[in-house]
Scaffold this active site. Structure first.
Site, short mmCIF file in Angstrom:
data_model
loop_
_atom_site.label_atom_id
_atom_site.label_comp_id
_atom_site.label_asym_id
_atom_site.label_seq_id
_atom_site.Cartn_x
_atom_site.Cartn_y
_atom_site.Cartn_z
N ARG A 70 0.85 -1.27 -0.15
CA ARG A 70 -0.07 0.00 -0.01
C ARG A 70 0.84 1.21 -0.05
NH1 ARG A 70 -5.22 1.52 3.50
NH2 ARG A 70 -6.16 0.01 2.09
N HIS A 105 -7.42 0.78 -6.46
CA HIS A 105 -7.56 -0.10 -5.15
C HIS A 105 -8.29 -1.28 -5.68
CE1 HIS A 105 -7.99 -1.34 -1.12
NE2 HIS A 105 -8.73 -0.36 -0.72
N GLN A 128 -10.01 -3.89 -3.20
CA GLN A 128 -11.26 -3.43 -2.68
C GLN A 128 -12.27 -3.87 -3.66
OE1 GLN A 128 -12.03 -1.68 0.41
NE2 GLN A 128 -14.17 -2.48 -0.37
N ASP A 178 -17.25 7.37 -2.00
CA ASP A 178 -15.85 7.29 -1.11
C ASP A 178 -15.64 8.68 -0.63
OD1 ASP A 178 -13.58 6.29 -0.26
OD2 ASP A 178 -12.63 6.63 -2.15
N CYS A 180 -16.37 1.63 0.51
CA CYS A 180 -14.96 0.78 1.04
C CYS A 180 -14.73 0.98 2.37
CB CYS A 180 -13.90 1.34 -0.08
SG CYS A 180 -13.26 2.77 0.10
N ARG A 221 -13.60 -8.41 1.86
CA ARG A 221 -12.32 -8.41 1.44
C ARG A 221 -11.33 -9.51 1.79
NH1 ARG A 221 -9.98 -3.05 1.73
NH2 ARG A 221 -8.14 -4.06 0.96
N1 NVA Z 1 -9.89 6.68 -1.53
C1 NVA Z 1 -9.57 6.67 -0.29
C2 NVA Z 1 -9.77 4.99 0.06
C3 NVA Z 1 -9.42 4.47 1.58
C4 NVA Z 1 -9.56 2.88 1.45
C5 NVA Z 1 -8.08 6.64 0.08
O1 NVA Z 1 -7.21 6.44 -0.85
O2 NVA Z 1 -7.87 7.20 1.18
N1 CP Z 2 -11.01 -0.11 2.42
C1 CP Z 2 -9.89 -0.10 2.91
O1 CP Z 2 -8.81 -0.41 2.15
O2 CP Z 2 -10.06 0.05 4.37
P1 CP Z 2 -8.38 0.29 4.97
O3 CP Z 2 -7.72 1.75 4.71
O4 CP Z 2 -8.77 0.29 6.42
O5 CP Z 2 -7.44 -0.99 4.77
#
Ligand code: NVA
Ligand code: CP
Length: 301
Positions: A102, A129, A132, A219, A259, A287
């Site tokens: 990540r 993502h 997800q 989101d 998500c 997930r």
């Molecule tokens: N768009 C959000 C998704 C979090 C799972 C982010 O990148 O923070």
């Molecule tokens: N939806 C998601 O990826 O959650 P986290 O940021 O908690 O991993």
């Protein structure tokens, strides 16, 4: 399939195979059927951003598959001090059987795959993502029975989630209308892909996306790394909230996917969120199952 870097790389058949395996692994887990497909294998899990769901579901999933998950905070690694990704990839390939990462730039994930020789899984970048959205597709199929022909609406920021939802849903034969404000459109690479799909529409009006929707997605307005823009984004996204008024335009049995984490009162109201909590928390659970399917597909000998 060697890696999961972005859904653009996967065929519809590959996505279907992952979803079928995810359903099977979910069934086996619920019925106490052991599935140690990754006995003796180690997954490195590199995080440059915060996480609740991704970390816990990957870690638990790897354990349930008989393997070992190794949490690695990028800040505590030499990558955090500038060691090149090419070297990190070649070193980690000699210890691990797979890497989940990540991070911010999609290029880091692509470079790990290019310079390493083990499977790489994108667990969120600024661009995509995919884990997800595989879980989301699994959840929609579970609630609706099938994916093809469903009308999907996305309301909000043209971010990593929007990019992956558009690609994943179009590949699975769904129609997608994305409502995003000017200046916050999905990635040009995604719009280039979507232009060959007559059932894709990009609009500035959230009502267009809500109309007749079988599934509505939203989101957060400010993603990880955009915290300093949060106030400006609240202004830009006013009117892009999933609330009861917008929901009234959708099909009566519309489902909501988020998500998480969610910001109640911003992209979604408390009432709509809680009315659709069953769908949203099944999505969160999935997930685990969807990622286990990805791990088995990529890492099983
Ligand atoms: N768009 C959000 C998704 C979090 C799972 C982010 O990148 O923070
Ligand atoms: N939806 C998601 O990826 O959650 P986290 O940021 O908690 O991993």
């Amino acid at each position: 399939m060697k890696h999961l870097l972005k859904l653009l790389d996967l065929s519809s058949d590959e996505i279907t195979e992952i979803l079928n395996l995810a359903d099977q692994l979910k069934y086996e887990l619920k019925h106490g059927i052991e599935h140690h497909h990754l006995k003796g294998k180690t997954l490195g899990m590199i995080f440059s951003k915060a996480s609740t769901r991704t970390r816990v579901s990957f870690e638990t999933g790897m354990y349930q598959l008989g393997g070992y998950p190794m949490y690695l905070s990028a800040n505590d690694m030499q990558i955090g001090r500038g060691e090149p990704i090419q070297d990190t990839a070649r070193v980690l390939s000699r210890y691990l059987d797979g890497i989940m990462i990540r991070t911010f730039e999609q290029s880091q994930v692509e470079d790990l795959a290019k310079f390493g020789c083990i499977p790489i899984i994108n667990a969120l970048t600024d661009f995509a993502h995919p884990c997800q959205v595989l879980a989301d597709l699994m959840t929609i199929r579970e609630f609706k029975g099938s994916l093809e022909g469903l009308q999907v609406g996305y309301i909000g920021d043209g971010n990593n989630m929007a990019n992956s939802i558009i690609v994943g849903c179009l590949k699975m034969g769904m129609a997608v209308t994305a409502a995003c404000p000017q200046g916050y459109h999905p990635d040009p690479q995604v719009l280039e892909f979507a232009k060959d799909y007559p059932n894709f529409h990009l609009t500035g009006d959230p009502k267009d996306a809500a109309k007749n929707a079988d599934v509505l997605f939203t989101d957060v307005w400010a993603s990880m790394g955009q915290e300093s823009e949060a106030e400006a984004r609240k202004v830009a996204f006013a009117g892009y909230q999933i609330n009861e008024e917008l929901l009234a335009l959708a099909k009566p049995d519309v489902m909501i996917q988020h998500c998480l984490p969610a910001h109640r009162g911003e992209e979604i109201t408390e009432k709509v969120f809680e009315d659709h909590a069953d769908e949203i928390f099944e999505e969160a659970e999935n997930r685990l199952h969807a990622q286990k399917a990805v791990l088995v597909t990529l890492m099983k000998s």
